[in-house]
Design an enzyme around this catalytic site. Sequence first.
Site, PDB file in Angstrom:
ATOM      1  N   CYS A  95      43.890  45.201 -38.056  1.00  0.00           N
ATOM      2  CA  CYS A  95      43.408  45.829 -36.828  1.00  0.00           C
ATOM      3  C   CYS A  95      42.113  46.556 -37.142  1.00  0.00           C
ATOM      4  CB  CYS A  95      44.447  46.772 -36.228  1.00  0.00           C
ATOM      5  SG  CYS A  95      44.653  48.325 -37.121  1.00  0.00           S
TER       6      CYS A  95
ATOM      7  N   HIS B 106      45.585  56.261 -31.911  1.00  0.00           N
ATOM      8  CA  HIS B 106      45.148  56.801 -33.195  1.00  0.00           C
ATOM      9  C   HIS B 106      43.637  56.667 -33.294  1.00  0.00           C
ATOM     10  CE1 HIS B 106      46.110  52.526 -33.714  1.00  0.00           C
ATOM     11  NE2 HIS B 106      45.118  52.474 -34.590  1.00  0.00           N
TER      12      HIS B 106
END
Length: 659
Positions: free
Chosen positions: A402, A578
């Site tokens: 990611c 996040h």
Amino acid sequence: MATQVEAKTGSSVRVRVQKFGTFLSGMIMPNIGAFIAWGIVTALFIEAGWLPVPQLGGFGETDGVANIGLVGPMITYLLPLLIAYTGGRMVHDVRGGVVGSIATMGVIVGAGIPMFIGAMIMGPLGGWTMKKIDAIWDGKIRPGFEMLVNNFSAGIWGAVLALIGFFGVSPLVEAFSTGAGNVVQFLVDNGLLPLTSIFIEPAKVLFLNNAINHGVLTPLGVQQSLEEGKSILFMLEANPGPGLGILLAYMFFGRGAAKASASGAAIIHFVGGIHEIYFPYVLMRPLLILAAIAGGMTGIATLSITNAGLVAPAAPGSIIAVLAQSSRDSYVGVVLAVVLATAVSFLVASVILKTGKNQDDGDLAAAATRMEGLKGKKSSVAGTFQSSSATEGPIRNIVFACDAGMGSSAMGASVLRNKIKAAGFPDVKVTNLAIANLKDDYDVVVTHQDLAARAEPLTQSATHVSVDNFMNSPRYEEIVELVRASAAADSGIDPQIPTAAAVAAEADAAGEAGAGRDVLAEESVILSGRATTQKDAIDEAGGLLVDRDAVDSSYVAAMHERELSVPTYMGNFLAIPHGTNAAKDLIKRSAVSIIRYPEGIDWNGKQVKFVVGVAGINNEHLSILSAIARVFSDKEQVARLDEATTVDEVLALFGKVNA
């Protein structure tokens, strides 16, 4: 026994030469664009170029002052310094690159000629020595003095190396360059240069060409091009003719998979410039190396007779790159060299194929495997040689990538890891990384569908799987089946039967959340959040991390930034906002916050009831993320979370992390 020892020694030497060549290539290849730019400027603007411009080509005078131009400074300073920086950075990151560049400047000024060999020495040397010096006081610098020590140590040591390069290294490298140039000139004057194909063509197939091409031919070719406007040396290894001739012979006289795949391989080789693609055809019939040598010798002889050459390296070795870098007076000679090399290679290869015994489909796949063994790593083109019935080797490494390599990839990897373990394959390694850190040594790469385009160029030899739901994507079952099929093909063992190791691994996985006691605290769990929008929910989750002094307050802004690039919705009513990869410096310690929104929040069109804020340093937060992933991949567990009335019930579902 002696034969085995000799073979092992020879293989070891070959591997070391390969590694050395790969390292040299690693300094040159990232800067090929700069070489091409220099070649274009040279071909266009020098006095003998297509569009002579004194101010750009560096000839003549303007207002009584000699024109410096672009050609000289680029080749004397820019290209060597780029190579040095790249080499130093390979050894000791940016700091090594800077010191290596400073050191190389001493060699450049000391010699007064383009110092490519000097750059390939001083760049890595500067990085390596700086790394050793930094290790002396690593962890011993008083707080507040880090910048002072780091900057002055790099500056002082860089200056010392520049002096060493000026007085000590530059005379040696200049002497070597002069000697090597004299050897090349001797070969040219005596008509012996074509004999270099006896070494170059086999070296290519054995992946030893980088050491020859980037270590010797490119530096000498650049020097010769600067002096004469072109160099034959750039074509010794880059000529696509020998490989094309072999592939054409397979198109006419091959059999099975080799014949069927040769046409596609020829296009990739000739136009794409990926010479590696014809190596398995040679390995399948080793006698074909004679065709490559004959074609190479013919091409070099043609270049010598016509006095043709290139102005800069042709990389990759595509006919497009070759023609783009041909000097103005060399197009006929270069084209003839390619055509005649192809013709001779084709004729010799045709005789070998017609007189040799027939080969079946499996030989080409086996040759591709041998090629990867010689190369020492996976090949981006080896899959071209697999027949429709061929099955790849066992899948051993899967990476979930990611943007930041922290939250969504960690949870996705955890879900997939548990599924693969439950299927009976605990030895399959499933990891997570930031896309920027990917290397082309994974069997399978899993990404969010919005990030697939960024990951694929970095891992071209891997199987790519993109998902839009991290928690319960149906693609996970496809990956499990892929692992099962590859294992069955490799060992013949029925993968449907779970092993004892798999059962033990699953038991270990069930208890791994216990390591997260310091990551998830009771005060970081809220059963009824106040936010009603996605933005406010991220603020609320991030605020809990700030309250625990786990992150700097500006980390919350990075959480919003991350959400704008790739949404963190995971499926099963869960979102895990996040920070971005760039915000990792804002994290003081690993922490996780959990907020439940009983009424749900709209999250880019998806309903979210659970928002998990994530801040992680290294891998400290992965155990609790693994527990969260297990819970949210089970709909019954999600239902229990939805019905929980106390914080302890929530913590219990994640392995009683506060117990």
